[in-house]
Enzyme design. Structure first.
Site, PDB file in Angstrom:
ATOM      1  N   ARG A 211       3.070 -10.026  13.538  1.00 19.08           N
ATOM      2  CA  ARG A 211       3.149 -11.090  12.538  1.00 19.08           C
ATOM      3  C   ARG A 211       4.061 -12.197  13.025  1.00 19.08           C
ATOM      4  O   ARG A 211       5.226 -11.937  13.350  1.00 19.08           O
ATOM      5  CB  ARG A 211       3.669 -10.529  11.225  1.00 19.08           C
ATOM      6  CG  ARG A 211       2.808  -9.360  10.786  1.00 19.08           C
ATOM      7  CD  ARG A 211       2.755  -9.210   9.330  1.00 19.08           C
ATOM      8  NE  ARG A 211       1.766  -8.185   9.014  1.00 19.08           N
ATOM      9  CZ  ARG A 211       1.478  -7.790   7.789  1.00 19.08           C
ATOM     10  NH1 ARG A 211       2.098  -8.333   6.776  1.00 19.08           N
ATOM     11  NH2 ARG A 211       0.559  -6.884   7.584  1.00 19.08           N
ATOM     12  N   GLU A 213       6.027 -14.200  11.884  1.00 15.38           N
ATOM     13  CA  GLU A 213       6.964 -14.609  10.829  1.00 15.38           C
ATOM     14  C   GLU A 213       7.906 -15.649  11.427  1.00 15.38           C
ATOM     15  O   GLU A 213       8.538 -15.393  12.438  1.00 15.38           O
ATOM     16  CB  GLU A 213       7.827 -13.416  10.376  1.00 15.38           C
ATOM     17  CG  GLU A 213       7.087 -12.142  10.043  1.00 15.38           C
ATOM     18  CD  GLU A 213       6.582 -12.112   8.625  1.00 15.38           C
ATOM     19  OE1 GLU A 213       6.825 -13.101   7.895  1.00 15.38           O
ATOM     20  OE2 GLU A 213       5.941 -11.111   8.261  1.00 15.38           O
ATOM     21  N   ARG A 219      15.045  -7.889   7.624  1.00 16.64           N
ATOM     22  CA  ARG A 219      13.995  -6.914   7.298  1.00 16.64           C
ATOM     23  C   ARG A 219      12.599  -7.313   7.786  1.00 16.64           C
ATOM     24  O   ARG A 219      11.607  -6.738   7.368  1.00 16.64           O
ATOM     25  CB  ARG A 219      13.990  -6.614   5.798  1.00 16.64           C
ATOM     26  CG  ARG A 219      13.737  -7.803   4.945  1.00 16.64           C
ATOM     27  CD  ARG A 219      14.117  -7.529   3.489  1.00 16.64           C
ATOM     28  NE  ARG A 219      14.042  -8.779   2.756  1.00 16.64           N
ATOM     29  CZ  ARG A 219      12.953  -9.184   2.125  1.00 16.64           C
ATOM     30  NH1 ARG A 219      11.868  -8.464   2.121  1.00 16.64           N
ATOM     31  NH2 ARG A 219      12.957 -10.343   1.499  1.00 16.64           N
ATOM     32  N   HIS A 220      12.526  -8.329   8.645  1.00 15.48           N
ATOM     33  CA  HIS A 220      11.239  -8.709   9.235  1.00 15.48           C
ATOM     34  C   HIS A 220      11.268  -8.563  10.742  1.00 15.48           C
ATOM     35  O   HIS A 220      12.250  -8.939  11.386  1.00 15.48           O
ATOM     36  CB  HIS A 220      10.892 -10.166   8.901  1.00 15.48           C
ATOM     37  CG  HIS A 220      10.488 -10.359   7.482  1.00 15.48           C
ATOM     38  ND1 HIS A 220      11.385 -10.716   6.517  1.00 15.48           N
ATOM     39  CD2 HIS A 220       9.290 -10.218   6.876  1.00 15.48           C
ATOM     40  CE1 HIS A 220      10.749 -10.790   5.347  1.00 15.48           C
ATOM     41  NE2 HIS A 220       9.477 -10.494   5.536  1.00 15.48           N
ATOM     42  N   GLU A 357      10.522  -4.176  -0.465  1.00 17.25           N
ATOM     43  CA  GLU A 357       9.150  -3.673  -0.493  1.00 17.25           C
ATOM     44  C   GLU A 357       8.882  -2.784   0.722  1.00 17.25           C
ATOM     45  O   GLU A 357       9.259  -3.118   1.833  1.00 17.25           O
ATOM     46  CB  GLU A 357       8.195  -4.870  -0.465  1.00 17.25           C
ATOM     47  CG  GLU A 357       6.738  -4.478  -0.413  1.00 17.25           C
ATOM     48  CD  GLU A 357       5.843  -5.619   0.077  1.00 17.25           C
ATOM     49  OE1 GLU A 357       6.012  -6.759  -0.394  1.00 17.25           O
ATOM     50  OE2 GLU A 357       4.994  -5.351   0.947  1.00 17.25           O
ATOM     51  N   SER A 360       2.200  -2.047   0.603  1.00 16.35           N
ATOM     52  CA  SER A 360       1.193  -2.735  -0.217  1.00 16.35           C
ATOM     53  C   SER A 360      -0.076  -1.916  -0.142  1.00 16.35           C
ATOM     54  O   SER A 360      -0.365  -1.321   0.896  1.00 16.35           O
ATOM     55  CB  SER A 360       0.860  -4.118   0.332  1.00 16.35           C
ATOM     56  OG  SER A 360       1.922  -4.982   0.138  1.00 16.35           O
ATOM     57  N   ARG A 408      10.700  -0.181   7.892  1.00 19.11           N
ATOM     58  CA  ARG A 408      11.376  -0.324   6.588  1.00 19.11           C
ATOM     59  C   ARG A 408      11.637   1.033   5.954  1.00 19.11           C
ATOM     60  O   ARG A 408      12.635   1.221   5.261  1.00 19.11           O
ATOM     61  CB  ARG A 408      10.535  -1.191   5.658  1.00 19.11           C
ATOM     62  CG  ARG A 408      10.563  -2.632   6.090  1.00 19.11           C
ATOM     63  CD  ARG A 408      10.090  -3.510   4.973  1.00 19.11           C
ATOM     64  NE  ARG A 408      10.041  -4.889   5.426  1.00 19.11           N
ATOM     65  CZ  ARG A 408       9.593  -5.885   4.700  1.00 19.11           C
ATOM     66  NH1 ARG A 408       9.133  -5.645   3.472  1.00 19.11           N
ATOM     67  NH2 ARG A 408       9.593  -7.111   5.167  1.00 19.11           N
TER      68      ARG A 408
HETATM   69  P1  AMO Z   1       1.496  -5.915   3.906  1.00 17.24           P
HETATM   70  O1  AMO Z   1       1.273  -7.224   4.561  1.00 17.24           O
HETATM   71  O2  AMO Z   1       2.250  -5.920   2.612  1.00 17.24           O
HETATM   72  O3  AMO Z   1       0.090  -5.201   3.601  1.00 17.24           O
HETATM   73  O4  AMO Z   1       2.202  -4.922   4.928  1.00 17.24           O
HETATM   74  C1  AMO Z   1       2.423  -3.567   4.578  1.00 17.24           C
HETATM   75  C2  AMO Z   1       3.873  -3.184   4.812  1.00 17.24           C
HETATM   76  O5  AMO Z   1       4.208  -3.377   6.183  1.00 17.24           O
HETATM   77  C3  AMO Z   1       5.561  -3.757   6.295  1.00 17.24           C
HETATM   78  N1  AMO Z   1       5.643  -5.056   6.979  1.00 17.24           N
HETATM   79  C4  AMO Z   1       6.616  -5.429   7.807  1.00 17.24           C
HETATM   80  N2  AMO Z   1       7.709  -4.804   8.253  1.00 17.24           N
HETATM   81  C5  AMO Z   1       8.517  -5.458   9.093  1.00 17.24           C
HETATM   82  N3  AMO Z   1       8.305  -6.706   9.545  1.00 17.24           N
HETATM   83  C6  AMO Z   1       7.212  -7.395   9.139  1.00 17.24           C
HETATM   84  N4  AMO Z   1       7.004  -8.627   9.586  1.00 17.24           N
HETATM   85  C7  AMO Z   1       6.311  -6.761   8.221  1.00 17.24           C
HETATM   86  N5  AMO Z   1       5.171  -7.130   7.624  1.00 17.24           N
HETATM   87  C8  AMO Z   1       4.779  -6.085   6.872  1.00 17.24           C
HETATM   88  C9  AMO Z   1       6.120  -3.830   4.884  1.00 17.24           C
HETATM   89  C10 AMO Z   1       4.873  -4.018   4.053  1.00 17.24           C
HETATM   90  O6  AMO Z   1       5.054  -3.536   2.737  1.00 17.24           O
HETATM   91  N6  AMO Z   1      -3.291  -4.603   4.753  1.00 17.24           N
HETATM   92  C11 AMO Z   1      -2.183  -4.457   3.847  1.00 17.24           C
HETATM   93  C12 AMO Z   1      -1.938  -2.998   3.494  1.00 17.24           C
HETATM   94  C13 AMO Z   1      -3.043  -2.404   2.660  1.00 17.24           C
HETATM   95  O7  AMO Z   1      -3.418  -3.012   1.641  1.00 17.24           O
HETATM   96  O8  AMO Z   1      -3.500  -1.308   3.000  1.00 17.24           O
HETATM   97  C14 AMO Z   1      -0.934  -5.046   4.488  1.00 17.24           C
HETATM   98  O9  AMO Z   1      -0.853  -5.253   5.678  1.00 17.24           O
HETATM   99  O10 AMO Z   1       6.758  -2.599   4.596  1.00 17.24           O
END
Ligand code: AMO
Ligand code: ATP
Length: 434
Positions: A211, A213, A219-220, A357, A360, A408
């Protein structure tokens, strides 16, 4: 080294060859001690100078800290030794001499900045409390895999080089793929869904997500580990049951199998696997409770995403893991199904730790026409997703699933301040190597 004995297995009466790193040397004059460390622990090597060969004493006590050595000798009981036994060396080999100038002190006596630690992960992971994080991480992955296998899910591996994004167009890393536009995958979302329509029905994956970001937060990550689950013939409430069971299984495995690691992290007393059902609040209730805390400058209204301070305030209020359900359709992705009796309300859910969080998920839109209409509503070109949508014409069962952020989970479980501590070689805006 075929004849090597781990320090933890060296028993009084044995003649052993132990190998590892020079943790510490204490020279008391007539007697000196070298503490040798390997992955199982430490052992004291005793040098009684008058009774030993001068060369052996000189080599043993002249070696720099963190050098790799092997020692052959007899093991004896010694109550004053740190582990109750010691080795009297007959021979000692310096296998790899360490530079006396170390960028990081593995004995932990001198604190290091996180960036210095990440630049020198090899040395950093010689510390018990750092190594413990990754032993626990491995145990969590094992426990999660076992739980999914118990639930009859099949582990899959999906491509990480892909043609389309799924989680909102702005957070993609573009790459060139033989002259064609491609991206690093943000989520196995579409592939795991394609597999619930296959003969596998129920699948999981533990793998990297990428990602782009822009923000640098504790936390990212730009490369994270997603623990994904997807199953045919279940709805979002059953997906929540699985999600809760998997998170609990991870905690329980750590509680059961990682006491030494928890001890090293200073968590042995306080660590507790969550018990009882995770509360399930609707989005509507969540925003009301956040507003009632008075922590936000502006009151939240229906349709707002939850700001970080809002999540924190609610987490403090709830005080345990919890779900937020029934999100507004407009802020959930195209693949999430709406409630049959209200298309402004989605079946999407999040699972929260009090601090952030973790997950999802939701029930998915499995009806071809509704799926294509959803793309158009979100301003996405359905043609670009044809490889995905067309399979919805050939018998796609109702299905649901979730994605759990692996780092996380570890971060919240161990109370780490920065998500980077849960990754060996984290990727963030400033960090592309090591
Ligand atoms: P989402 O985008 O909420 O959902 O990602 C799911 C979980 O992945 C973790 N996460 C991250 N952790 C660290 N750094 C990041 N940049 C990052 N991005 C996400 C979080 C988040 O809750 N396809 C959907 C899932 C689904 O519906 O099955 C999805 O990707 O803990
Ligand atoms: P010993 O008790 O073996 O005869 P020593 O009197 O010859 O020992 P010293 O040089 O006086 O040895 O000991 C220095 C310190 O090291 C003392 O505090 C002693 O208690 C401690 N010591 C001696 N042997 C050991 C050992 N095998 N393990 C840990 N500590 C030891």
């Amino acid at each position: 080294m075929r004849n090597r004995t781990y320090t933890a297995d060296a028993e009084p009466g044995d003649t052993v060859t132990v190998a590892g790193w020079v943790h510490e040397i204490r020279d008391l004059g007539g007697i000196a001690f070298l503490i040798l460390r390997d992955t199982t622990g430490k052992i004291q090597v005793k040098f009684e100078k008058d009774e030993m060969d001068d060369d052996l004493v000189e080599t043993g006590l002249g070696v720099h800290r963190e050098s790799v050595i092997s020692v052959t000798g007899d093991v004896a009981e010694e109550p004053r030794a740190p582990t109750g036994v010691e080795v009297t060396p007959e021979s000692l080999d310096v296998i790899a001499e360490a530079d006396p100038q170390l960028p990081l002190d593995p004995s932990g006596k001198v604190d290091a900045e996180l960036s210095t630690r990440l630049d020198n992960r090899t040395l950093d992971l010689r510390k018990d409390e750092v190594k413990a994080i990754f032993e626990i991480r491995a145990e969590v992955q094992r426990a999660v895999r076992d739980k999914f296998r118990d639930l009859r899910a099949t582990e899959i591996n999906t491509p990480k080089i892909v043609a389309t994004g799924t989680e909102g167009g702005t957070e993609l890393f573009p790459i060139t793929y033989f002259g064609q536009e491609a991206f690093m995958n943000q989520s196995p979302q579409l592939f795991k869904q394609l597999m619930v329509g296959s003969g596998l029905e129920r699948v999981f994956e533990v793998g990297p997500i990428f990602r782009a970001e822009e923000h640098n937060t504790p936390r990212h990550l730009n490369e994270a580990t997603s623990i994904d689950f997807e199953s045919a013939f279940i709805d979002h409430t059953e997906a929540m049951d699985v999600c809760e069971a998997v998170v609990k299984a991870a905690y329980e495995a750590v509680e059961e199998n990682c006491q030494d690691e928890l001890e090293a992290l200073g968590l042995a007393e306080e660590f507790e696997a969550p018990s009882g059902e995770f509360p399930r609040l609707t989005y509507e209730e969540a925003i009301q409770r956040i507003n009632a805390t008075g922590e936000l400058d502006e009151q939240l209204v229906w349709g707002d995403d939850l700001p970080t301070e809002g999540e924190k305030a609610l987490g403090e209020d709830v005080g345990e893991h919890y779900f937020i359900t029934d999100w507004p359709s407009e802020i959930k992705p195209f693949y999430i199904k709406d409630h049959d009796d209200d298309d402004t309300l989605s079946t999407g859910f999040d699972m929260m730790h009090p601090n952030m969080e973790l997950v999802s998920g939701g029930q998915r839109e499995h009806r071809f026409e509704h799926l294509v209409a959803g793309f158009e509503q979100q301003g996405l070109d359905p043609d670009a997703f044809e490889y995905y949508t067309k399979m919805f014409k050939y018998g796609m069962p109702p299905h649901a699933g979730f994605g759990l952020g692996g780092e996380r989970l570890i971060m919240t479980m161990l109370g780490l301040e920065n998500i980077r501590e849960a990754v060996l070689f984290p990727r963030d805006r400033q960090r592309l190597s090591p």
